[in-house]
Design a protein around this motif. Structure first.
Motif, PDB file in Angstrom:
ATOM      1  N   ALA A   7       0.830  -1.413   0.028  1.00  0.00           N
ATOM      2  CA  ALA A   7      -0.093   0.138   0.078  1.00  0.00           C
ATOM      3  C   ALA A   7       0.734   1.482   0.113  1.00  0.00           C
ATOM      4  CB  ALA A   7      -0.983  -0.109   1.157  1.00  0.00           C
ATOM      5  N   TRP A   8       1.988   1.075   0.807  1.00  0.00           N
ATOM      6  CA  TRP A   8       2.743   2.295   0.591  1.00  0.00           C
ATOM      7  C   TRP A   8       3.396   2.655  -0.470  1.00  0.00           C
ATOM      8  CZ3 TRP A   8       2.540   6.477   3.671  1.00  0.00           C
ATOM      9  CH2 TRP A   8       1.656   6.554   4.871  1.00  0.00           C
ATOM     10  N   LEU A   9       3.838   1.292  -1.209  1.00  0.00           N
ATOM     11  CA  LEU A   9       4.512   1.339  -2.503  1.00  0.00           C
ATOM     12  C   LEU A   9       3.788   2.132  -3.414  1.00  0.00           C
ATOM     13  CD1 LEU A   9       6.150  -2.013  -3.044  1.00  0.00           C
ATOM     14  CD2 LEU A   9       7.342   0.031  -2.882  1.00  0.00           C
ATOM     15  N   ALA A  54      -2.949  13.109   2.634  1.00  0.00           N
ATOM     16  CA  ALA A  54      -3.152  11.995   1.901  1.00  0.00           C
ATOM     17  C   ALA A  54      -2.337  10.835   2.776  1.00  0.00           C
ATOM     18  CB  ALA A  54      -2.399  11.777   0.377  1.00  0.00           C
ATOM     19  N   MET A  55      -1.100  11.352   3.334  1.00  0.00           N
ATOM     20  CA  MET A  55      -0.223  10.308   4.032  1.00  0.00           C
ATOM     21  C   MET A  55      -0.916  10.017   5.541  1.00  0.00           C
ATOM     22  SD  MET A  55       3.777  10.973   4.275  1.00  0.00           S
ATOM     23  CE  MET A  55       4.047  12.013   2.905  1.00  0.00           C
ATOM     24  N   GLY A  56      -1.528  11.131   5.917  1.00  0.00           N
ATOM     25  CA  GLY A  56      -2.287  11.205   7.263  1.00  0.00           C
ATOM     26  C   GLY A  56      -3.523  10.175   7.166  1.00  0.00           C
ATOM     27  N   VAL A  57      -4.094  10.470   5.933  1.00  0.00           N
ATOM     28  CA  VAL A  57      -5.348   9.465   5.710  1.00  0.00           C
ATOM     29  C   VAL A  57      -4.837   7.946   5.708  1.00  0.00           C
ATOM     30  CG1 VAL A  57      -7.117   8.677   4.046  1.00  0.00           C
ATOM     31  CG2 VAL A  57      -6.823  11.107   4.696  1.00  0.00           C
ATOM     32  N   ILE A  58      -3.865   7.646   4.950  1.00  0.00           N
ATOM     33  CA  ILE A  58      -3.380   6.303   4.839  1.00  0.00           C
ATOM     34  C   ILE A  58      -3.019   5.785   6.361  1.00  0.00           C
ATOM     35  CG2 ILE A  58      -1.410   4.788   4.065  1.00  0.00           C
ATOM     36  CD1 ILE A  58      -1.366   6.134   1.721  1.00  0.00           C
ATOM     37  N   PHE A  59      -2.193   6.530   7.175  1.00  0.00           N
ATOM     38  CA  PHE A  59      -1.896   6.116   8.399  1.00  0.00           C
ATOM     39  C   PHE A  59      -2.956   5.979   9.190  1.00  0.00           C
ATOM     40  CE2 PHE A  59       2.466   8.278   8.388  1.00  0.00           C
ATOM     41  CZ  PHE A  59       3.279   7.162   8.391  1.00  0.00           C
ATOM     42  N   ALA A  60      -3.957   6.693   9.050  1.00  0.00           N
ATOM     43  CA  ALA A  60      -5.288   6.394   9.921  1.00  0.00           C
ATOM     44  C   ALA A  60      -5.916   5.200   9.643  1.00  0.00           C
ATOM     45  CB  ALA A  60      -5.986   7.779   9.845  1.00  0.00           C
ATOM     46  N   ALA A  61      -6.052   5.099   8.190  1.00  0.00           N
ATOM     47  CA  ALA A  61      -6.732   3.881   7.703  1.00  0.00           C
ATOM     48  C   ALA A  61      -5.963   2.752   8.203  1.00  0.00           C
ATOM     49  CB  ALA A  61      -6.817   3.995   6.172  1.00  0.00           C
ATOM     50  N   GLU A  62      -4.689   2.638   8.057  1.00  0.00           N
ATOM     51  CA  GLU A  62      -3.881   1.377   8.436  1.00  0.00           C
ATOM     52  C   GLU A  62      -4.145   1.198   9.999  1.00  0.00           C
ATOM     53  OE1 GLU A  62      -1.159  -1.263   9.955  1.00  0.00           O
ATOM     54  OE2 GLU A  62      -0.785   1.117  10.341  1.00  0.00           O
ATOM     55  N   PHE A  63      -4.300   2.218  10.818  1.00  0.00           N
ATOM     56  CA  PHE A  63      -4.429   2.282  12.102  1.00  0.00           C
ATOM     57  C   PHE A  63      -5.605   1.516  12.328  1.00  0.00           C
ATOM     58  CE2 PHE A  63      -5.851   3.492  16.414  1.00  0.00           C
ATOM     59  CZ  PHE A  63      -4.961   3.209  17.158  1.00  0.00           C
ATOM     60  N   LEU A  64      -6.737   1.832  11.836  1.00  0.00           N
ATOM     61  CA  LEU A  64      -8.054   1.212  11.960  1.00  0.00           C
ATOM     62  C   LEU A  64      -8.015  -0.244  11.694  1.00  0.00           C
ATOM     63  CD1 LEU A  64     -10.221   4.046  11.008  1.00  0.00           C
ATOM     64  CD2 LEU A  64      -9.726   3.170  13.284  1.00  0.00           C
ATOM     65  N   ILE A  65      -7.341  -0.343  10.360  1.00  0.00           N
ATOM     66  CA  ILE A  65      -7.403  -1.763  10.013  1.00  0.00           C
ATOM     67  C   ILE A  65      -6.297  -2.760  10.851  1.00  0.00           C
ATOM     68  CG2 ILE A  65      -6.462  -3.414   8.127  1.00  0.00           C
ATOM     69  CD1 ILE A  65      -7.200  -0.991   6.146  1.00  0.00           C
ATOM     70  N   VAL A  67      -8.167  -4.153  13.970  1.00  0.00           N
ATOM     71  CA  VAL A  67      -9.060  -5.274  13.440  1.00  0.00           C
ATOM     72  C   VAL A  67      -8.232  -6.558  13.434  1.00  0.00           C
ATOM     73  CG1 VAL A  67     -10.359  -6.362  11.747  1.00  0.00           C
ATOM     74  CG2 VAL A  67     -10.844  -3.932  12.475  1.00  0.00           C
ATOM     75  N   VAL A  68      -7.154  -6.283  12.784  1.00  0.00           N
ATOM     76  CA  VAL A  68      -6.052  -7.466  12.749  1.00  0.00           C
ATOM     77  C   VAL A  68      -5.737  -7.940  14.075  1.00  0.00           C
ATOM     78  CG1 VAL A  68      -3.956  -8.107  11.823  1.00  0.00           C
ATOM     79  CG2 VAL A  68      -5.402  -6.793  10.201  1.00  0.00           C
ATOM     80  N   HIS A  69      -5.299  -7.268  15.050  1.00  0.00           N
ATOM     81  CA  HIS A  69      -4.802  -7.564  16.421  1.00  0.00           C
ATOM     82  C   HIS A  69      -6.004  -8.136  16.918  1.00  0.00           C
ATOM     83  CE1 HIS A  69      -0.894  -5.497  17.329  1.00  0.00           C
ATOM     84  NE2 HIS A  69      -1.290  -4.719  16.088  1.00  0.00           N
ATOM     85  N   GLN A  70      -7.231  -7.702  17.047  1.00  0.00           N
ATOM     86  CA  GLN A  70      -8.229  -8.323  17.480  1.00  0.00           C
ATOM     87  C   GLN A  70      -8.443 -10.013  16.912  1.00  0.00           C
ATOM     88  OE1 GLN A  70     -11.750  -5.944  17.063  1.00  0.00           O
ATOM     89  NE2 GLN A  70     -11.172  -4.611  18.714  1.00  0.00           N
TER      90      GLN A  70
END
Length: 185
Positions: free
Chosen positions: A127-129, A162-173, A176-179
């Motif tokens: 995604a970062w690529l 845009a970078m902040g949106v990606i960071f925030a989206a990844e944080f939320l995802i 879910v992955v941690h749970q």
């Protein structure tokens, strides 16, 4: 992070605005020299001077030096493009020769991560690529537009949003992955 590291980070983040306002009082060549000094300091004070992490900055510095020698304004506007491409190269390199940069960062905070999360971490790296490649293309388009205001707006504001949106989206995802990992463990 050292004080110099913080200063270099702030100057790097403010770079488009420094160029925009700097060009009101200084010729492009002087600002291009300042950019080269900034990159040289970043390389000189890198925490891992012999690692692959410094190679992209070295390449960016060399290309910027060549571009700025031909046209200081082109060199100034090329910096965000080249930096995005350098980050694309570094993240791509880590994808081909793991661990990925994202995994390295994750393991700093959670050294006991199970190997099962590596697939997720590879997807985050991809995604970062994609972001770095799209960002390089948009940065190049704004540089070629001829509008310094548009270039400054995109490279000094919109790309950070845009970078902040990606960071925030990844944080939320990631939550879910941690749970899911905790539930499956």
């Amino acid at each position: 992070m050292t004080r110099l590291g913080v200063v270099l980070l702030v100057v790097g983040l403010a770079y488009p605005f420094l160029v925009y306002f700097g060009l009101q009082v200084l010729p492009a060549g002087f600002i291009a020299i300042g950019l080269f000094v900034l990159l040289a300091l970043r390389l000189a004070f890198s925490r891992k001077p012999d690692s692959f992490n410094t190679l992209p900055y070295l390449i960016v510095a060399l290309v910027l030096l060549i571009l700025a020698a031909r046209s200081p304004m082109v060199g100034l506007k090329a910096y965000p493009v080249l930096l995005s491409l350098a980050l694309f190269a570094a993240f791509g390199y880590s994808l081909i020769w793991p661990p990925t940069i994202i995994e390295q960062i994750a393991r700093i905070h959670h050294p006991d991560l199970p190997l099962s999360v590596n697939s997720y971490l590879r997807k985050v790296t991809i995604a970062w690529l994609m972001f770095f490649l799209i960002n390089a293309a948009l940065s190049a388009a704004t540089a070629m537009s001829g509008s310094l205001k548009l270039w400054t707006l995109y490279n000094g504001f919109i790309s950070y949003i845009a970078m902040g949106v990606i960071f925030a989206a990844e944080f939320l995802i990631r939550q879910v992955v941690h749970q899911r990992i905790r539930r499956d463990a």
